[in-house]
Structures are given as structure tokens and as C-alpha cells.
Design a protein around this motif. Structure first.
Motif, PDB file in Angstrom:
ATOM      1  N   UNK A 175     105.098  -1.283  52.374  1.00  0.00           N
ATOM      2  CA  UNK A 175     104.871  -1.650  50.969  1.00  0.00           C
ATOM      3  C   UNK A 175     105.827  -2.751  50.515  1.00  0.00           C
ATOM      4  N   UNK A 176     106.985  -2.837  51.143  1.00  0.00           N
ATOM      5  CA  UNK A 176     107.981  -3.861  50.783  1.00  0.00           C
ATOM      6  C   UNK A 176     107.700  -5.202  51.442  1.00  0.00           C
ATOM      7  N   UNK A 177     106.856  -5.197  52.476  1.00  0.00           N
ATOM      8  CA  UNK A 177     106.579  -6.431  53.214  1.00  0.00           C
ATOM      9  C   UNK A 177     105.388  -7.172  52.636  1.00  0.00           C
ATOM     10  N   UNK A 178     105.367  -8.456  52.870  1.00  0.00           N
ATOM     11  CA  UNK A 178     104.229  -9.283  52.464  1.00  0.00           C
ATOM     12  C   UNK A 178     103.130  -9.175  53.518  1.00  0.00           C
ATOM     13  N   UNK A 179     101.925  -9.464  53.110  1.00  0.00           N
ATOM     14  CA  UNK A 179     100.798  -9.456  54.036  1.00  0.00           C
ATOM     15  C   UNK A 179     101.082 -10.399  55.203  1.00  0.00           C
ATOM     16  N   UNK A 180     100.824  -9.921  56.422  1.00  0.00           N
ATOM     17  CA  UNK A 180     101.053 -10.730  57.615  1.00  0.00           C
ATOM     18  C   UNK A 180     102.398 -10.512  58.271  1.00  0.00           C
ATOM     19  N   UNK A 181     103.338  -9.874  57.551  1.00  0.00           N
ATOM     20  CA  UNK A 181     104.642  -9.608  58.140  1.00  0.00           C
ATOM     21  C   UNK A 181     104.548  -8.409  59.085  1.00  0.00           C
ATOM     22  N   UNK A 182     105.532  -8.313  59.989  1.00  0.00           N
ATOM     23  CA  UNK A 182     105.496  -7.303  61.055  1.00  0.00           C
ATOM     24  C   UNK A 182     106.650  -6.310  60.895  1.00  0.00           C
ATOM     25  N   UNK A 183     106.291  -5.033  61.013  1.00  0.00           N
ATOM     26  CA  UNK A 183     107.267  -3.944  60.979  1.00  0.00           C
ATOM     27  C   UNK A 183     107.362  -3.329  62.366  1.00  0.00           C
ATOM     28  N   UNK A 184     108.589  -3.200  62.871  1.00  0.00           N
ATOM     29  CA  UNK A 184     108.834  -2.507  64.134  1.00  0.00           C
ATOM     30  C   UNK A 184     109.354  -1.117  63.796  1.00  0.00           C
ATOM     31  N   UNK A 185     108.705  -0.098  64.353  1.00  0.00           N
ATOM     32  CA  UNK A 185     109.096   1.289  64.103  1.00  0.00           C
ATOM     33  C   UNK A 185     109.524   1.926  65.417  1.00  0.00           C
ATOM     34  N   UNK A 186     110.650   2.621  65.391  1.00  0.00           N
ATOM     35  CA  UNK A 186     111.110   3.402  66.534  1.00  0.00           C
ATOM     36  C   UNK A 186     111.047   4.865  66.131  1.00  0.00           C
ATOM     37  N   UNK A 187     110.361   5.676  66.953  1.00  0.00           N
ATOM     38  CA  UNK A 187     110.198   7.097  66.665  1.00  0.00           C
ATOM     39  C   UNK A 187     110.375   7.905  67.941  1.00  0.00           C
ATOM     40  N   UNK A 188     110.665   9.191  67.768  1.00  0.00           N
ATOM     41  CA  UNK A 188     110.789  10.083  68.922  1.00  0.00           C
ATOM     42  C   UNK A 188     109.782  11.220  68.866  1.00  0.00           C
TER      43      UNK A 188
END
Length: 83
Positions: A34-47
Motif C-alpha cells: 500500500x505504501x509503494x507506487x504502482x510498478x514498484x517491487x516488494x521483496x518479502x522474506x518468510x519462513x
């Protein structure tokens, strides 16, 4: 022995959700997207192993693009491009 290095896709933001159980990795990722602009990329690390199902379903339903995914030693990494 030769090490193989894969180049990670670039990202605009990173979220460390390691150690969190379902549904927290996905909820935190939604807030970060929700904080990112359209087209931006979020990297998520999960276990949490359930994150694989959750992130694929979420990306499809929300219209985001799963650019890349890695799994190694119980750690899951996802690169999501915001719709």
C-alpha cells in the motif's frame, strides 16, 4: 567446488517476515504494498511454508505480478510487482 550465484531482481522495498506465522507475512506485505507506487517491487522474506500458497493466491487475486520466487533451507523469498 564452484558456487552458483543467482542475481536477485531489483526491489524498491524489503519486508522481513521471517518467524511470523500465517496470516501475518501476507498482512504485513499488503500494508507495505500500500505504501509503494504502482510498478514498484516488494521483496518479502518468510519462513512460514503456507506463505507459498498465500502469496501466489494474493498476487493473482490482487493483480500483482510474482516476478521471482526462491526457496532455500526453509526460507521463502518473493518479489512482487505492485499492480
Amino acid at each position: 567446488m564452484t558456487e552458483v550465484h543467482t542475481k536477485e531482481p531489483p526491489c524498491d522495498a524489503e519486508l522481513d517476515a521471517a518467524g511470523l506465522e500465517c496470516p501475518m507475512p501476507l498482512l504485513k506485505a499488503k500494508l507495505e504494498l500500500n505504501r509503494l507506487a504502482s510498478g514498484e517491487v516488494l521483496k518479502v522474506t518468510a519462513t512460514d511454508p503456507g506463505s507459498q500458497r498465500d502469496f501466489h493466491s494474493f498476487a493473482k487475486l490482487a493483480g500483482h505480478t510474482m516476478l521471482h520466487e526462491e526457496t532455500a533451507d526453509g526460507v521463502f523469498r518473493y518479489w512482487l510487482r505492485k499492480a
